[in-house]
Design an enzyme around this catalytic site. Structure first.
Site, PDB file in Angstrom:
ATOM      1  NE  ARG A  66      -9.845  -9.271   2.342  1.00 36.79           N
ATOM      2  CZ  ARG A  66      -8.657  -9.724   2.706  1.00 36.79           C
ATOM      3  NH1 ARG A  66      -8.567 -10.910   3.302  1.00 36.79           N
ATOM      4  NH2 ARG A  66      -7.573  -9.016   2.493  1.00 36.79           N
TER       5      ARG A  66
ATOM      6  CE  LYS B 155      -8.229  -8.106  -2.280  1.00 34.60           C
ATOM      7  NZ  LYS B 155      -8.390  -6.726  -1.760  1.00 34.60           N
TER       8      LYS B 155
ATOM      9  CG  HIS C 193     -13.598  -3.992   3.439  1.00 29.73           C
ATOM     10  ND1 HIS C 193     -13.224  -5.325   3.439  1.00 29.73           N
ATOM     11  CD2 HIS C 193     -12.442  -3.286   3.279  1.00 29.73           C
ATOM     12  CE1 HIS C 193     -11.914  -5.421   3.274  1.00 29.73           C
ATOM     13  NE2 HIS C 193     -11.417  -4.196   3.185  1.00 29.73           N
TER      14      HIS C 193
ATOM     15  NE  ARG D  77      -9.107  -7.298   5.803  1.00 25.35           N
ATOM     16  CZ  ARG D  77      -8.446  -8.380   6.227  1.00 25.35           C
ATOM     17  NH1 ARG D  77      -8.990  -9.162   7.155  1.00 25.35           N
ATOM     18  NH2 ARG D  77      -7.256  -8.684   5.751  1.00 25.35           N
TER      19      ARG D  77
ATOM     20  CD1 TRP E 257      -4.203  -7.038   3.901  1.00 24.22           C
ATOM     21  CD2 TRP E 257      -3.929  -7.158   6.111  1.00 24.22           C
ATOM     22  NE1 TRP E 257      -5.210  -6.299   4.487  1.00 24.22           N
ATOM     23  CE2 TRP E 257      -5.071  -6.363   5.844  1.00 24.22           C
ATOM     24  CE3 TRP E 257      -3.556  -7.384   7.437  1.00 24.22           C
ATOM     25  CZ2 TRP E 257      -5.829  -5.787   6.853  1.00 24.22           C
ATOM     26  CZ3 TRP E 257      -4.313  -6.820   8.441  1.00 24.22           C
ATOM     27  CH2 TRP E 257      -5.444  -6.022   8.152  1.00 24.22           C
TER      28      TRP E 257
ATOM     29  CE1 TYR F 201      -6.051  -0.431   8.807  1.00 24.51           C
ATOM     30  CE2 TYR F 201      -4.564  -2.151   8.042  1.00 24.51           C
ATOM     31  CZ  TYR F 201      -5.801  -1.544   8.021  1.00 24.51           C
ATOM     32  OH  TYR F 201      -6.795  -2.046   7.210  1.00 24.51           O
TER      33      TYR F 201
END
Length: 364
Positions: A204, A231, A291, A294, A317, A326
């Site tokens: 990120r 995050k 972003h 990414r 994640w 994706y």
């Protein structure tokens, strides 16, 4: 005395003791003594009921906000919350929590969707048309505080249902390798290094701009993100590709602490005039964000056949759901199923055009 006027003021004030015995002094907001007396008597009854009958004190939105900000002081997005709370102040302000109902929420929702302008230092003001996502973030703050007041603080017994606006499903924004090379050619050298590193690691924005040498082991080809920087608030190990290692070696010696410094400091803003000019020169949409690099990294991985569970771990994640966006780019595991059909079939199961006949027809 229970009612009095301050020197030089025509407004009546009251003085009472609350349920805990603490002295409370406040303005009645009126010059009419009868109205002031009515407010005084009502408050006196409320304090007595709280003390003798165990009736809960009525809490205000301001009190709830103060407690929320105190309890969430370590929240990473607290400044964003503050921005929403500042906007809400004119609508909720000193209202009691039990006064916040569906009608008031509907009024707030309608007001939040209205266009507004932000002044600029130069040029005309910037017009903002709030999106459904912006409206929802504001409503989520109200919902979070009311639920805390009901479930954790026990200030209220019920809170209204707060419906969210429907948000459009967004496409994942990514660019091809050729587009990436074109964009890189129009960026400043310090931006090129950061962009290349982002496309190699998928980190990120802030994890790149504020990356420190103490987080890198070039010998083991490894970098790591601390829990307070991630995050999901979990440490992330980042394996470094050969290209990523080469980029880091080129950065070595520019600063004792920061990997990607600019004028001796970490970069705080990437959506600059240079970035926008580079997007235009590269023929890319002006809405392409840093972003989205990414997303590009993840899209390339999916296209190259990286399993989604591996991609989830590489990207840090928290849930598999975040990686599913994706999945449509990775279809290699489905390819061998496509060729299992031998031709079109009728309901009865007879081939209409067997594959051999179709090939003959095409050749003819």
């Amino acid at each position: 005395m229970s009612l009095y006027k301050r020197k030089g003021s025509s407004i009546w004030w009251y003085e009472l003791k609350d349920a805990s015995g603490k002295r409370v002094q406040n303005s009645t907001g009126t010059e009419i003594k009868e109205h002031a007396q009515e407010l005084h008597d009502r408050l006196k009854v409320q304090f007595w009921e709280q003390k003798r009958l165990g009736v809960k004190a009525r809490r205000t939105w301001h009190e709830a906000v103060i407690r929320y900000l105190s309890e969430k002081s370590q929240k990473k997005t607290l400044e964003t919350d503050r921005s929403h709370l500042r906007w809400l102040d004119s609508y909720l302000g000193s209202r009691h929590l039990d006064e916040i109902n569906r009608d008031l929420i509907a009024d707030i929702t309608k007001a939040r969707q209205q266009s507004y302008e932000i002044a600029r230092k130069k040029g005309p003001p910037r017009k903002i048309d709030p999106k459904s996502s912006t409206v929802n973030r504001t409503l989520e703050i109200i919902r979070a505080i009311l639920r805390l007041a009901r479930d954790d603080w026990e200030w209220i017994t019920v809170c209204p249902n707060i419906p969210m606006k429907k948000e459009p499903t967004k496409r994942v924004s990514w660019i091809t390798r050729e587009q990436a090379e074109t964009l890189l050619s129009h960026l400043a050298p310090h931006q090129q290094s950061m962009m290349r590193f982002s496309l190699e690691t998928g980190l990120r924005r802030r994890n790149v701009t504020h990356l420190e040498w103490g987080q890198i082991d070039l010998e083991r080809r490894l970098a790591w993100i601390h829990p307070d920087q991630a995050k999901a608030e979990k440490a992330i190990g980042v394996p470094l590709s050969k290209e990523a290692v080469l980029i880091l070696r080129q950065q070595w010696g520019q600063h004792a602490v920061w990997v990607f410094p600019y004028n001796g400091k970490p970069i705080t803003q990437t959506a600059t005039k240079t970035w926008r000019a580079a997007l235009k020169a590269a023929g890319l949409p002006e809405g392409f964000r840093w972003h989205d690099l990414r997303h590009t990294w993840a899209s390339w991985h999916a296209q190259d056949g990286t399993p989604l569970h591996v991609l989830q771990e590489l990207g840090g994640w928290a849930s598999a759901e975040m990686v599913q966006r994706y999945a449509h780019l990775s279809t290699q595991h489905l390819a061998h199923f496509v060729d299992r059909r031998v031709g079109l079939k009728l309901v009865g199961g007879t081939d209409v055009f067997p594959t051999v006949q179709l090939l003959a027809i095409k050749k003819g």
